[in-house]
Motif scaffolding. Structure first.
Motif, PDB file in Angstrom:
ATOM      1  N   PRO A 109      -6.415 -84.547 -28.370  1.00 28.78           N
ATOM      2  CA  PRO A 109      -6.012 -85.491 -27.306  1.00 28.78           C
ATOM      3  C   PRO A 109      -5.861 -86.932 -27.792  1.00 28.78           C
TER       4      PRO A 109
ATOM      5  N   ALA B  43      -2.423 -88.982 -27.465  1.00 24.92           N
ATOM      6  CA  ALA B  43      -2.359 -90.250 -26.733  1.00 24.92           C
ATOM      7  C   ALA B  43      -1.724 -91.362 -27.556  1.00 24.92           C
TER       8      ALA B  43
ATOM      9  N   THR C 251      -8.852 -93.171 -25.258  1.00 28.91           N
ATOM     10  CA  THR C 251      -8.845 -91.708 -25.188  1.00 28.91           C
ATOM     11  C   THR C 251      -9.964 -91.121 -26.035  1.00 28.91           C
TER      12      THR C 251
ATOM     13  N   CYS D  60     -13.120 -91.396 -24.177  1.00 24.08           N
ATOM     14  CA  CYS D  60     -13.221 -90.358 -23.145  1.00 24.08           C
ATOM     15  C   CYS D  60     -13.598 -89.011 -23.750  1.00 24.08           C
ATOM     16  N   VAL D  61     -13.033 -88.713 -24.920  1.00 29.09           N
ATOM     17  CA  VAL D  61     -13.365 -87.452 -25.594  1.00 29.09           C
ATOM     18  C   VAL D  61     -14.850 -87.401 -25.925  1.00 29.09           C
TER      19      VAL D  61
ATOM     20  N   ARG E 231     -15.416 -86.566 -20.768  1.00 23.16           N
ATOM     21  CA  ARG E 231     -14.393 -85.551 -21.014  1.00 23.16           C
ATOM     22  C   ARG E 231     -13.475 -85.309 -19.802  1.00 23.16           C
TER      23      ARG E 231
ATOM     24  N   LEU F 146      -9.503 -86.511 -19.032  1.00 23.24           N
ATOM     25  CA  LEU F 146      -8.431 -86.280 -19.994  1.00 23.24           C
ATOM     26  C   LEU F 146      -7.250 -85.533 -19.395  1.00 23.24           C
ATOM     27  N   ASP F 147      -7.516 -84.572 -18.496  1.00 21.17           N
ATOM     28  CA  ASP F 147      -6.422 -83.807 -17.902  1.00 21.17           C
ATOM     29  C   ASP F 147      -5.484 -84.683 -17.093  1.00 21.17           C
TER      30      ASP F 147
ATOM     31  N   LEU G 275      -5.515 -88.297 -17.727  1.00 25.92           N
ATOM     32  CA  LEU G 275      -5.205 -89.447 -18.573  1.00 25.92           C
ATOM     33  C   LEU G 275      -4.008 -89.185 -19.485  1.00 25.92           C
ATOM     34  N   ILE G 276      -3.993 -88.063 -20.193  1.00 31.35           N
ATOM     35  CA  ILE G 276      -2.931 -87.785 -21.159  1.00 31.35           C
ATOM     36  C   ILE G 276      -1.556 -87.717 -20.487  1.00 31.35           C
TER      37      ILE G 276
ATOM     38  N   ASP H 276       0.651 -80.173 -19.284  1.00 27.12           N
ATOM     39  CA  ASP H 276      -0.726 -80.159 -18.793  1.00 27.12           C
ATOM     40  C   ASP H 276      -0.800 -79.578 -17.386  1.00 27.12           C
TER      41      ASP H 276
END
Length: 335
Positions: free
Chosen positions: A61, A65, A98, A101-102, A106, A109-110, A112-113, A164
């Motif tokens: 991710p 990003a 990003t 967040c990882v 977590r 991310l679904d 954000l990306i 996604d």
């Protein structure tokens, strides 16, 4: 997952395209960096989704990003302006956030990306849709092609965000096994398309070491426009810049020591045409002279400063009302 990983194949292709740019002397550019990042991202996807390498799942991710902001910077520095550290470096915040967040949050991310891809894709679409004069660093001989390519790239970034959404749908349908296929096809397809489009010669220009012209001191008015056009006409008559297939609006402005907007605005208001059409009108006149002197259509096209037959034929038809061969036949009949 397929036996032969699609992302790994994509990584090899993108790596080859990057090497081609290096060999062609175009490796030191953000477009080349975009290709290299795409090759690395495809490799990471392959390691994560096909081979199950743990660390690759965390990196995937973050590198994803980084693609949209790098594409945005590649767009700006190839078509709009020079690299500006104060404006461009802050985009590194996107992959850094990003990564945060990882490591710590977590869940977002679904969302954000896809948001990153859509935001930068829309930004590229908006700027590239403003016309050739909004892309002063692109070759005038390429016409609207650079803008079209960048619009396709913008749309590609937006569409890739839906990958996604498909993953979410697959999870809702209890089809978790589809996820590797969705990632492989959507991500690799997007990266390969970006790579292929970035090789177009229409996106490239000759480097110049000239300094940017100073900021305007006066508001544009008819008298000022007339002065600018007089200087421009004299420059064209004296140096015949329109014969250079790599000519850009930026280069014209620098020769006149004027701001880009002042030059394009004067041309727009005086002739009712954009800069590309203003230059191409002169090129078509040169092509007509070459055709009268016995040159074939291709030779006349190159002699006039065009480097693509499609743009030459389109501009010739717009100005003369008939294709080059028909115009030559009519001239012979009338002569």
């Amino acid at each position: 997952m397929p036996v032969l990983p699609i992302p790994l194949f994509g990584s090899l292709v993108l790596g080859f395209l990057f090497l081609k740019l290096v060999v062609d002397g175009r490796g030191r550019s953000f477009i080349a960096a975009m290709l290299l990042l795409g090759a690395f991202q495809s490799l990471i996807i392959s390691l994560a989704q096909h081979y199950g390498v743990g660390w690759a799942f965390a990196v995937q991710p973050v590198t994803a990003a980084a693609i949209p902001p790098l594409s945005w910077i590649a767009f700006l520095t190839s078509a709009v302006r020079r690299f500006d550290a104060a404006k461009d470096v802050p985009h590194v915040v996107v992959p850094v956030f990003t990564a945060f967040c990882v490591a710590f949050v977590r869940a977002p991310l679904d969302l954000l990306i896809p948001l990153i891809f859509v935001s930068y894709g829309v930004a590229i679409l908006i700027v590239s849709s403003k016309g050739a004069d909004a892309l002063p660093n692109t070759r005038l001989s390429a016409g609207n092609v650079p803008g079209l390519i960048w619009r396709i790239i913008g749309v590609t970034l937006i569409i890739s965000a839906f990958g996604d959404a498909l993953i979410v749908v697959a999870q809702i349908m209890d089809r978790g096994s589809w996820q590797p296929w969705i990632i492989a096809v959507t991500s690799t397809g997007m990266l390969l398309l970006l790579g292929g489009l970035s090789l177009s010669n229409s996106l490239w220009k000759e480097d110049t070491q000239d300094q940017d012209p100073p900021a305007p001191k006066l508001q544009a008015d008819p008298e000022e426009d007339a002065k600018i056009m007089a200087r421009l006409e004299a420059l064209m008559a004296d140096q015949k810049l329109y014969l250079d297939p790599d000519l850009t609006l930026t280069q014209i402005a620098r020769r006149l020591v004027l701001p880009i907007k002042a030059v394009s605005g004067a041309i727009n208001r005086t002739t009712g045409e954009n800069v590309s059409r203003y230059i191409n009108a002169r090129r078509v006149d040169v092509a007509c002279d070459a055709l009268r002197q016995g040159d074939n259509v291709t030779s006349a096209m190159f002699a006039a400063g065009f480097n693509t037959k499609s743009n030459f034929n389109r501009e010739f038809l717009r100005l003369k009302g008939v294709p080059p061969r028909d115009w030559l036949a009519q001239s012979a009949e009338n002569g």
